[in-house]
Design a protein around this motif. Sequence first.
Motif, PDB file in Angstrom:
ATOM      1  N   GLY A 173      26.997 -17.179-108.991  1.00 41.37           N
ATOM      2  CA  GLY A 173      28.289 -16.999-108.338  1.00 41.37           C
ATOM      3  C   GLY A 173      29.139 -15.958-109.035  1.00 41.37           C
ATOM      4  N   ALA A 174      29.154 -15.986-110.374  1.00 45.45           N
ATOM      5  CA  ALA A 174      29.931 -15.000-111.124  1.00 45.45           C
ATOM      6  C   ALA A 174      29.400 -13.595-110.861  1.00 45.45           C
ATOM      7  CB  ALA A 174      29.880 -15.324-112.614  1.00 45.45           C
ATOM      8  N   GLY A 175      28.074 -13.463-110.798  1.00 42.83           N
ATOM      9  CA  GLY A 175      27.477 -12.165-110.509  1.00 42.83           C
ATOM     10  C   GLY A 175      27.844 -11.662-109.120  1.00 42.83           C
ATOM     11  N   LEU A 176      27.828 -12.574-108.146  1.00 42.41           N
ATOM     12  CA  LEU A 176      28.169 -12.199-106.771  1.00 42.41           C
ATOM     13  C   LEU A 176      29.626 -11.770-106.661  1.00 42.41           C
ATOM     14  CD1 LEU A 176      26.331 -15.094-104.862  1.00 42.41           C
ATOM     15  CD2 LEU A 176      25.657 -12.690-104.910  1.00 42.41           C
ATOM     16  N   VAL A 177      30.498 -12.475-107.387  1.00 40.50           N
ATOM     17  CA  VAL A 177      31.927 -12.138-107.346  1.00 40.50           C
ATOM     18  C   VAL A 177      32.177 -10.800-108.024  1.00 40.50           C
ATOM     19  CG1 VAL A 177      34.204 -12.782-108.231  1.00 40.50           C
ATOM     20  CG2 VAL A 177      32.741 -14.514-107.177  1.00 40.50           C
ATOM     21  N   LEU A 178      31.582 -10.593-109.192  1.00 43.22           N
ATOM     22  CA  LEU A 178      31.812  -9.357-109.948  1.00 43.22           C
ATOM     23  C   LEU A 178      31.291  -8.126-109.212  1.00 43.22           C
ATOM     24  CD1 LEU A 178      30.959 -10.568-113.569  1.00 43.22           C
ATOM     25  CD2 LEU A 178      33.222 -10.013-112.641  1.00 43.22           C
ATOM     26  N   THR A 179      30.234  -8.295-108.440  1.00 44.23           N
ATOM     27  CA  THR A 179      29.656  -7.159-107.700  1.00 44.23           C
ATOM     28  C   THR A 179      30.202  -7.046-106.285  1.00 44.23           C
ATOM     29  OG1 THR A 179      27.770  -8.523-107.004  1.00 44.23           O
ATOM     30  CG2 THR A 179      27.526  -7.249-109.040  1.00 44.23           C
ATOM     31  N   GLY A 180      31.051  -7.994-105.881  1.00 49.80           N
ATOM     32  CA  GLY A 180      31.594  -7.957-104.523  1.00 49.80           C
ATOM     33  C   GLY A 180      30.519  -8.069-103.464  1.00 49.80           C
ATOM     34  N   ALA A 181      29.528  -8.905-103.728  1.00 45.38           N
ATOM     35  CA  ALA A 181      28.369  -9.034-102.840  1.00 45.38           C
ATOM     36  C   ALA A 181      28.764  -9.514-101.455  1.00 45.38           C
ATOM     37  CB  ALA A 181      27.361 -10.006-103.462  1.00 45.38           C
ATOM     38  N   ASP A 182      27.958  -9.091-100.480  1.00 49.71           N
ATOM     39  CA  ASP A 182      28.154  -9.518 -99.102  1.00 49.71           C
ATOM     40  C   ASP A 182      27.483 -10.884 -98.905  1.00 49.71           C
ATOM     41  OD1 ASP A 182      26.956  -9.668 -96.153  1.00 49.71           O
ATOM     42  OD2 ASP A 182      28.761  -8.433 -96.097  1.00 49.71           O
ATOM     43  N   ILE A 183      28.250 -11.872 -98.491  1.00 49.46           N
ATOM     44  CA  ILE A 183      27.720 -13.209 -98.274  1.00 49.46           C
ATOM     45  C   ILE A 183      27.873 -13.559 -96.795  1.00 49.46           C
ATOM     46  CG2 ILE A 183      27.837 -15.655 -98.930  1.00 49.46           C
ATOM     47  CD1 ILE A 183      29.037 -14.822-101.564  1.00 49.46           C
ATOM     48  N   GLY A 184      26.821 -13.294 -96.052  1.00 56.81           N
ATOM     49  CA  GLY A 184      26.857 -13.576 -94.622  1.00 56.81           C
ATOM     50  C   GLY A 184      27.907 -12.797 -93.876  1.00 56.81           C
ATOM     51  N   GLY A 185      28.137 -11.556 -94.280  1.00 57.60           N
ATOM     52  CA  GLY A 185      29.113 -10.712 -93.591  1.00 57.60           C
ATOM     53  C   GLY A 185      30.494 -10.740 -94.191  1.00 57.60           C
ATOM     54  N   THR A 186      30.686 -11.506 -95.263  1.00 57.82           N
ATOM     55  CA  THR A 186      31.991 -11.619 -95.916  1.00 57.82           C
ATOM     56  C   THR A 186      31.858 -11.232 -97.382  1.00 57.82           C
ATOM     57  OG1 THR A 186      32.601 -13.446 -94.453  1.00 57.82           O
ATOM     58  CG2 THR A 186      33.918 -13.154 -96.437  1.00 57.82           C
ATOM     59  N   PRO A 187      32.643 -10.252 -97.870  1.00 59.12           N
ATOM     60  CA  PRO A 187      32.530  -9.837 -99.275  1.00 59.12           C
ATOM     61  C   PRO A 187      33.120 -10.887-100.218  1.00 59.12           C
ATOM     62  CG  PRO A 187      34.303  -8.644 -98.201  1.00 59.12           C
ATOM     63  CD  PRO A 187      33.611  -9.413 -97.120  1.00 59.12           C
ATOM     64  N   ALA A 188      32.419 -11.146-101.320  1.00 61.76           N
ATOM     65  CA  ALA A 188      32.923 -12.060-102.345  1.00 61.76           C
ATOM     66  C   ALA A 188      33.919 -11.324-103.231  1.00 61.76           C
ATOM     67  CB  ALA A 188      31.767 -12.589-103.186  1.00 61.76           C
ATOM     68  N   GLY A 189      34.843 -12.058-103.807  1.00 61.25           N
ATOM     69  CA  GLY A 189      35.812 -11.439-104.701  1.00 61.25           C
ATOM     70  C   GLY A 189      37.065 -12.271-104.854  1.00 61.25           C
ATOM     71  N   ALA A 190      37.883 -11.887-105.828  1.00 58.14           N
ATOM     72  CA  ALA A 190      39.121 -12.619-106.098  1.00 58.14           C
ATOM     73  C   ALA A 190      40.097 -12.545-104.926  1.00 58.14           C
ATOM     74  CB  ALA A 190      39.773 -12.075-107.370  1.00 58.14           C
ATOM     75  N   HIS A 191      39.893 -11.556-104.049  1.00 55.67           N
ATOM     76  CA  HIS A 191      40.794 -11.413-102.902  1.00 55.67           C
ATOM     77  C   HIS A 191      40.742 -12.635-101.978  1.00 55.67           C
ATOM     78  CE1 HIS A 191      36.893  -9.928-101.449  1.00 55.67           C
ATOM     79  NE2 HIS A 191      37.271 -10.382-100.278  1.00 55.67           N
ATOM     80  N   VAL A 277      25.594 -25.564-100.595  1.00 54.29           N
ATOM     81  CA  VAL A 277      24.603 -25.260 -99.562  1.00 54.29           C
ATOM     82  C   VAL A 277      25.151 -24.197 -98.618  1.00 54.29           C
ATOM     83  CG1 VAL A 277      23.295 -26.204 -97.613  1.00 54.29           C
ATOM     84  CG2 VAL A 277      23.545 -27.546 -99.710  1.00 54.29           C
ATOM     85  N   THR A 278      26.443 -24.278 -98.301  1.00 52.83           N
ATOM     86  CA  THR A 278      27.080 -23.300 -97.422  1.00 52.83           C
ATOM     87  C   THR A 278      26.932 -21.889 -97.997  1.00 52.83           C
ATOM     88  OG1 THR A 278      28.724 -24.917 -96.668  1.00 52.83           O
ATOM     89  CG2 THR A 278      29.248 -22.590 -96.342  1.00 52.83           C
ATOM     90  N   VAL A 279      27.247 -21.746 -99.291  1.00 54.34           N
ATOM     91  CA  VAL A 279      27.173 -20.428 -99.938  1.00 54.34           C
ATOM     92  C   VAL A 279      25.747 -19.898 -99.956  1.00 54.34           C
ATOM     93  CG1 VAL A 279      27.439 -19.198-102.129  1.00 54.34           C
ATOM     94  CG2 VAL A 279      29.238 -20.752-101.346  1.00 54.34           C
ATOM     95  N   PHE A 280      24.810 -20.695-100.445  1.00 51.10           N
ATOM     96  CA  PHE A 280      23.443 -20.222-100.601  1.00 51.10           C
ATOM     97  C   PHE A 280      22.746 -19.996 -99.259  1.00 51.10           C
ATOM     98  CE2 PHE A 280      23.980 -21.774-104.971  1.00 51.10           C
ATOM     99  CZ  PHE A 280      23.416 -20.712-105.675  1.00 51.10           C
ATOM    100  N   SER A 281      23.103 -20.783 -98.267  1.00 48.44           N
ATOM    101  CA  SER A 281      22.510 -20.587 -96.943  1.00 48.44           C
ATOM    102  C   SER A 281      22.947 -19.265 -96.340  1.00 48.44           C
ATOM    103  CB  SER A 281      22.885 -21.745 -96.009  1.00 48.44           C
ATOM    104  OG  SER A 281      22.334 -22.958 -96.453  1.00 48.44           O
ATOM    105  N   ARG A 282      24.208 -18.871 -96.606  1.00 50.20           N
ATOM    106  CA  ARG A 282      24.732 -17.620 -96.048  1.00 50.20           C
ATOM    107  C   ARG A 282      24.216 -16.390 -96.787  1.00 50.20           C
ATOM    108  NH1 ARG A 282      29.127 -17.726 -92.630  1.00 50.20           N
ATOM    109  NH2 ARG A 282      29.838 -15.723 -93.462  1.00 50.20           N
ATOM    110  N   LEU A 283      23.584 -16.587 -97.945  1.00 55.87           N
ATOM    111  CA  LEU A 283      23.027 -15.447 -98.672  1.00 55.87           C
ATOM    112  C   LEU A 283      21.831 -14.842 -97.950  1.00 55.87           C
ATOM    113  CD1 LEU A 283      23.168 -16.590-102.418  1.00 55.87           C
ATOM    114  CD2 LEU A 283      24.413 -14.688-101.361  1.00 55.87           C
ATOM    115  N   GLY A 284      21.182 -15.641 -97.100  1.00 53.68           N
ATOM    116  CA  GLY A 284      20.056 -15.139 -96.332  1.00 53.68           C
ATOM    117  C   GLY A 284      18.733 -15.147 -97.068  1.00 53.68           C
ATOM    118  N   VAL A 285      18.713 -15.709 -98.281  1.00 51.61           N
ATOM    119  CA  VAL A 285      17.453 -15.807 -99.029  1.00 51.61           C
ATOM    120  C   VAL A 285      16.675 -17.006 -98.496  1.00 51.61           C
ATOM    121  CG1 VAL A 285      16.384 -16.092-101.299  1.00 51.61           C
ATOM    122  CG2 VAL A 285      18.546 -14.818-101.054  1.00 51.61           C
ATOM    123  N   PRO A 286      15.446 -16.811 -98.009  1.00 52.28           N
ATOM    124  CA  PRO A 286      14.685 -17.917 -97.416  1.00 52.28           C
ATOM    125  C   PRO A 286      14.509 -19.092 -98.384  1.00 52.28           C
ATOM    126  CG  PRO A 286      13.614 -15.810 -96.980  1.00 52.28           C
ATOM    127  CD  PRO A 286      14.715 -15.544 -97.965  1.00 52.28           C
ATOM    128  N   GLY A 287      14.854 -20.257 -97.894  1.00 50.81           N
ATOM    129  CA  GLY A 287      14.603 -21.480 -98.648  1.00 50.81           C
ATOM    130  C   GLY A 287      15.632 -21.837 -99.694  1.00 50.81           C
TER     131      GLY A 287
END
Length: 463
Positions: A173-191, A277-287
Amino acid sequence: MDSSLRTDEGASYSKALGNRQVQMIAIGGAIGVGLFLGAGGKLHQVGPSLIFSYAICGIAAYFVMRALGELVLHEPSSGSFVTYARKFIGPWAGFAAGWMYWVNWAMTGIAEITAVAIYVHKWLPDLPQWITALIALGVLLAVNLLSVKVFGELEFWFSVVKVLAIVVFLITGAGLVLTGADIGGTPAGAHNLTGHSGLFPAGIGVALMTLQAVIFAYSAIEVVGIAAGETKDARKVLPKAINGVVWRIGVFYVGSVLLLAMLLPWPFYSGDESPFVTVFSRLGVPGVGDVMNAVVLTAALSSVNSGLYSTGRILRSLAEKGEAPSFVSRMSRRQVPYGGILFTSVAYVLGVVLNYLVPKEAFDIAIAIASLGVISTWATLIFCQLRLRQAALRGELERPSYRMPWAPYSGWATLGFLALVVVLMGFSDGAEKIAFWSIPVLAVVLAVGWRSVGKRRERTPAG
């Protein structure tokens, strides 16, 4: 013999729990379905303000654990706060504390069984919820009846899975936030903390109403104290276990909720599935969503496992004083209090029935009533520590070196906070109000119960 060396209620138990198991029981007790499932619904309800609720309740939990530590080091006992309530307040307090703790775990078991059914529904949507719950209960009941060593080993691995999952989530989660990763069409971040109507989208008042649910999320941290009577070298092992719980509260709970609020906008979460589960499911990684679902299922099973363990010991402590049916004091050849464990399992079966009748409301109602048991347990521990300190000042006993910090002010402040949480429940429009109005009912039942054991109480010396 010095009273601080007595372990009355734990004297006939097997000292089968070692440092490895106690450490993980302590950690596992601090990670439960309140976080893994309950946080989703509360995030959807109040948004990022849930972070503050977890932080405030975490401070209260810290003082409760330190109070417990001082009491345990004074007198390790499987009777835990029931023993301390009798000693520092009076016999009636031990009776009330023990039965309120049982109410807590009876209701918690119903909530956990509901969670099991919700998680399994993701994979087997056509399987009736009550069947899933009944199978899970049967397996865990068998484990608890075998021996404390089997319980400890299973709980150790349950806790390992939960802790590893949280650590992986925190790092990922920290990595996704720091990189502003796209999570199911929504960018992660402090915003995401302020970008959707601010930190308090539902208002401060509504945010305060979540305190009760968060208190429930922290429940079971006291199980490590109950394990004291079955722990080798308790005075050496338990301070380390308790200190471990304290800092993990901040990292695991507050850190997890903070990351959840930054990974996705709060409206994306719901009470129908775990927010993890909501977060990881939206990442699109199978399983990956299925893996996390398996983890949170483990958390629910772990909590039911701990509930059967702890209530078995508490009920036996009550029965030894004539304050519970004599059946619950029965021990097996393997030194397992099977009577109390079976007694609690009956309540869990009733929870299965409740899930069948009102599956949508079962979880919220159960955790609201369970939280009353948590609050009463925490208040008992704090008040007993205050009494222990007063007795030490009078020269009646010696306080252990492991002490409650900033006593007595920290104790009174914690009691005031717990009272505030109860008052706030009365202003809620949901299940919390049902729990609030159950308080006088519980008080009457406890008063009648205490009166009914009066004759036996007169024949049995106070512990």
